[in-house]
Design an enzyme around this catalytic site. Structure first.
Site, PDB file in Angstrom:
ATOM      1  N   LYS A   1      19.027  -1.999 -38.239  1.00 16.97           N
ATOM      2  CA  LYS A   1      20.422  -1.649 -38.918  1.00 16.97           C
ATOM      3  C   LYS A   1      21.206  -3.185 -39.302  1.00 16.97           C
ATOM      4  CE  LYS A   1      20.858   2.947 -38.532  1.00 16.97           C
ATOM      5  NZ  LYS A   1      21.449   3.530 -39.606  1.00 16.97           N
TER       6      LYS A   1
ATOM      7  N   SER B   1      11.877   1.820 -34.825  1.00 15.38           N
ATOM      8  CA  SER B   1      13.179   1.276 -35.530  1.00 15.38           C
ATOM      9  C   SER B   1      14.074   0.813 -34.434  1.00 15.38           C
ATOM     10  CB  SER B   1      13.614   2.322 -36.123  1.00 15.38           C
ATOM     11  OG  SER B   1      13.641   3.521 -35.248  1.00 15.38           O
TER      12      SER B   1
END
Length: 408
Positions: free
Chosen positions: A56, A308
């Site tokens: 992110k 992720s």
């Protein structure tokens, strides 16, 4: 096909220049176990080892670094279950920007504390990212702060796409890429890169089946909100795809598949045991799909599965480990009726030990209605070596005359 604002490979390369020295290129790790399971080479792209614990920061920093001076002085606001929150908070601290973040009530404590630790003002609200986004938008309108959306902005997608550039640099002959999907920013960014540079790569997105907005949205040809979400994978629990990523995913991605909660738990446990990697449920979705069975058409390798994120609450991790072990047949819970006399329990435990089944828990009950006056029911939880061993233990106990029932 619906037209939405787009992102190009040049946008991603510009983001790569902007992120130089800000993010760290994450490693690509070969997985022998997954390669044997899938039947071709599988590599793990370890974004769980990125700064702030996920991909992110790539998108958040790209978006925020491009704000005007006036926008930076006004501050930023975001909504997130945790990973985007940390990315925004870290980027804000690096750029000298005030940040307010709405997080759902019950957000993972490590994500909450890390976001606060980077200096963001955190407010807990609602139970989903979507509720937080409504509040963040209202805050932006009332104060002039800039909303840093977790996925629905071209700069966010371009920043996440830099992960795709790293994949091509680290594995130039890649044939299949598997990526977890929430709002779609990461998958959209990676697919933009792959289609521009290596268009023959098969690209597959993975969602938790109990929070899967993309399959019905792709079928409808436009983003469709789901009415209900219930998944441990909070990082991809998004009720509606973003317009920007949806347009790219609709155009570039071969398919979006789903995985069960049990599959996510098994994948997390597998990564802990076999790869020695701590990954959150959302981050393990790609591996869950690879582990989950036959893939049609057969996967062509090398395969790259993107991990992720790795921000997981230790309490949730403990629960998932237990659940994953149960789903993998590593726990066997039985109820056994035996004569209510001295030595019955000792005999049962000795038989379990002889079968190499470790006793985790034992409970006596004499108040079950179906029991006779001279019987007792023993509840026993056994740790086994897997489903085959659990089946062998069950068969052997029956052969020795025990009457068994199972705890569902």
């Amino acid at each position: 096909m619906t037209s939405f604002p787009s992102v190009t490979i040049d946008d991603v390369r510009a983001a790569e220049d902007l992120l130089h020295g800000v993010v760290r290129p994450t490693p690509l790790e070969f997985s022998r176990g997954l390669s044997e399971r899938v039947g071709t080479t599988v590599q793990l792209k370890c974004e769980n080892l990125q700064r702030a614990g996920s991909f992110k920061i790539r998108g958040a920093y790209t978006r925020m670094a491009r704000l005007s001076d006036d926008e930076k002085r006004a501050g930023v606001v975001a909504a997130s279950a945790g990973n985007h929150a940390q990315g925004v908070a870290l980027a804000a601290s690096m750029l000298g920007i005030r940040a307010k973040v709405y997080m759902p009530v019950g957000a993972a404590m490590p994500k909450l504390l890390a976001t606060q630790g980077y200096g963001a003002d955190v407010e807990l609200l609602g139970t989903t990212i979507d509720e937080g986004l409504v509040a963040a938008q209202r805050f932006a309108e009332e104060t002039g702060a800039v909303l840093i959306h977790p996925f629905d902005h071209a700069d966010i997608v371009a920043g996440q796409g830099t992960c795709g550039l790293e994949i091509l640099d680290q594995c130039p002959d890649v044939k299949t890429v598997v990526v977890s999907v929430g709002g779609g920013g990461l998958l959209a960014g990676i697919s933009t890169v792959l289609r521009a540079v290596k268009p023959d790569v098969r690209i597959i997105g993975i969602q938790a089946e109990d929070a899967a907005a993309y399959p019905p949205s792709l079928a409808a040809g436009h983003p469709v909100p789901v009415s209900r979400m219930a998944t441990m994978a909070d990082g991809i629990a998004v009720g509606r795809p973003g317009d920007v990523p949806f347009g790219l995913i609709q155009q570039y991605v071969d398919s979006v598949e789903t995985v069960s909660e049990d599959a996510l738990a098994r994948a997390l446990l597998y990564l802990l045991e076999r790869a020695k990697l701590v990954v959150e449920p959302a981050g393990a979705a790609a591996v869950a799909w690879l582990l989950d069975g036959v893939h049609e058409p057969e996967l062509e390798g090398p395969v790259v599965a993107v991990l992720s994120g790795g921000n997981i609450d230790p309490i949730l991790l403990l629960r998932i480990i237990r659940h994953g072990m149960a789903a993998a047949g590593r726990y066997l819970e039985l109820r056994v009726r035996v004569p209510d006399r001295p030595g019955s329990l000792a005999g049962l435990l000795a038989d379990c030990a002889a079968l190499d089944a470790n006793v985790v828990d034992v409970a006596h009950s004499r108040t079950v209605r179906a029991l006779s006056v001279q019987e007792v029911e023993i509840g026993v939880t056994l740790e086994t070596k897997g489903q085959e061993h659990a089946d062998a233990v069950t068969a052997a106990l029956r052969d020795r005359g025990y009457r068994l029932s199972f705890v569902e």
